[in-house]
Design a protein around this motif. Sequence first.
Motif, PDB file in Angstrom:
ATOM      1  N   PHE A 123      26.273  15.223 -43.464  1.00  0.00           N
ATOM      2  CA  PHE A 123      24.905  15.231 -43.990  1.00  0.00           C
ATOM      3  C   PHE A 123      24.012  14.302 -43.177  1.00  0.00           C
ATOM      4  O   PHE A 123      22.863  14.642 -42.859  1.00  0.00           O
ATOM      5  CB  PHE A 123      24.923  14.806 -45.461  1.00  0.00           C
ATOM      6  CG  PHE A 123      23.558  14.668 -46.082  1.00  0.00           C
ATOM      7  CD1 PHE A 123      22.795  15.785 -46.367  1.00  0.00           C
ATOM      8  CD2 PHE A 123      23.042  13.417 -46.388  1.00  0.00           C
ATOM      9  CE1 PHE A 123      21.532  15.662 -46.949  1.00  0.00           C
ATOM     10  CE2 PHE A 123      21.790  13.278 -46.966  1.00  0.00           C
ATOM     11  CZ  PHE A 123      21.034  14.414 -47.241  1.00  0.00           C
ATOM     12  N   SER A 173      20.849  15.821 -41.380  1.00  0.00           N
ATOM     13  CA  SER A 173      19.568  15.568 -42.056  1.00  0.00           C
ATOM     14  C   SER A 173      18.828  14.328 -41.559  1.00  0.00           C
ATOM     15  O   SER A 173      17.613  14.222 -41.709  1.00  0.00           O
ATOM     16  CB  SER A 173      19.801  15.420 -43.564  1.00  0.00           C
ATOM     17  OG  SER A 173      20.446  14.186 -43.843  1.00  0.00           O
ATOM     18  N   GLU A 229      17.695  16.809 -50.856  1.00  0.00           N
ATOM     19  CA  GLU A 229      18.365  17.454 -49.731  1.00  0.00           C
ATOM     20  C   GLU A 229      19.879  17.340 -49.853  1.00  0.00           C
ATOM     21  O   GLU A 229      20.620  18.261 -49.499  1.00  0.00           O
ATOM     22  CB  GLU A 229      17.888  16.843 -48.411  1.00  0.00           C
ATOM     23  CG  GLU A 229      16.472  17.257 -48.028  1.00  0.00           C
ATOM     24  CD  GLU A 229      16.072  16.742 -46.651  1.00  0.00           C
ATOM     25  OE1 GLU A 229      16.939  16.676 -45.761  1.00  0.00           O
ATOM     26  OE2 GLU A 229      14.895  16.401 -46.481  1.00  0.00           O
ATOM     27  N   LEU A 230      20.359  16.187 -50.350  1.00  0.00           N
ATOM     28  CA  LEU A 230      21.798  16.024 -50.533  1.00  0.00           C
ATOM     29  C   LEU A 230      22.343  17.028 -51.545  1.00  0.00           C
ATOM     30  O   LEU A 230      23.389  17.651 -51.318  1.00  0.00           O
ATOM     31  CB  LEU A 230      22.120  14.604 -50.984  1.00  0.00           C
ATOM     32  CG  LEU A 230      23.593  14.349 -51.363  1.00  0.00           C
ATOM     33  CD1 LEU A 230      24.514  14.615 -50.172  1.00  0.00           C
ATOM     34  CD2 LEU A 230      23.782  12.944 -51.895  1.00  0.00           C
ATOM     35  N   TYR A 286      22.554  20.263 -49.994  1.00  0.00           N
ATOM     36  CA  TYR A 286      23.618  20.261 -48.982  1.00  0.00           C
ATOM     37  C   TYR A 286      24.985  20.495 -49.615  1.00  0.00           C
ATOM     38  O   TYR A 286      25.855  21.129 -49.015  1.00  0.00           O
ATOM     39  CB  TYR A 286      23.601  18.930 -48.239  1.00  0.00           C
ATOM     40  CG  TYR A 286      24.353  18.932 -46.927  1.00  0.00           C
ATOM     41  CD1 TYR A 286      23.769  19.452 -45.775  1.00  0.00           C
ATOM     42  CD2 TYR A 286      25.638  18.408 -46.833  1.00  0.00           C
ATOM     43  CE1 TYR A 286      24.444  19.453 -44.565  1.00  0.00           C
ATOM     44  CE2 TYR A 286      26.327  18.409 -45.628  1.00  0.00           C
ATOM     45  CZ  TYR A 286      25.726  18.932 -44.492  1.00  0.00           C
ATOM     46  OH  TYR A 286      26.399  18.935 -43.300  1.00  0.00           O
ATOM     47  N   ALA A 327      29.616  22.038 -46.665  1.00  0.00           N
ATOM     48  CA  ALA A 327      30.079  21.133 -47.721  1.00  0.00           C
ATOM     49  C   ALA A 327      31.130  21.805 -48.590  1.00  0.00           C
ATOM     50  O   ALA A 327      32.143  21.191 -48.956  1.00  0.00           O
ATOM     51  CB  ALA A 327      28.906  20.671 -48.574  1.00  0.00           C
TER      52      ALA A 327
END
Length: 247
Positions: free
Chosen positions: A41, A45, A226-227, A230, A236
């Motif tokens: 990530f 990102s 965003e996490l 993700y 992921a």
Amino acid sequence: MLRQLSLAVVLLTAASVRSDEVSVAVAANFAAPMRKIAAEFEKDSGHAIVASFGSTGKFYAQIKAGAPFEVLLAADDETPARLEKEGDGVAGSRFTYAVGKLVLWSRKEGFVDDQGAVLGRNGFQHLALPNPRLAPYGAAGVQALQALGLLDRLQSKLVTAENLAQTYQFVASGNAELGFVALSQVYREGRIAAGSGWIVPSKLHELIRQDALLLTRGKGSPGPAELLNYLRSDKARSIIRSHGYEL
């Protein structure tokens, strides 16, 4: 020259806006996959992950006391639902990021058979499990023993640990011959990496749904949102599966 300096300032400003530190409370059983996901990530990102690993029950108390977490990755689905209902989580942000698997595990090769029949024999003195009042994996272990009709018989052999990490240590150290742990703690490259284990069929216990929640402190910040997106990505999900979870 002035134009080049202006462009540099714009780029630096954009980078600073883009870069974010995301404070994440992560269930201890999800530590290994989370470390890999965090690394990917951060590369993809530009946001940095500041992860704390521990008990979901303790995280609940810390969040209620004002701990600055922005995202919760819980070991259950009840705690995130409760926080969302109580206004500490963003409504509609909760989802199941993984379904955990329970395993009966021993550090000894061949000690646990592939049907869990070892539980019905009198060949051990201690069976460790996390506190079933606080840990969903502990509750699942108790439910499995009840379903097998063995709970009363084995009650005197049960050793209650504070959490999954301590349960693992009890078994790994030999203080308990076997114990109920998360498959993710002993699963490597598609198999139980050391000792012996029985993956407990999900029909013997309630599904261990592990939910994610955007906490109110993370609302409006790009990194936490965003996490969570993700975690739904193919990359992921592949990491999550590789550590013995279902989706």
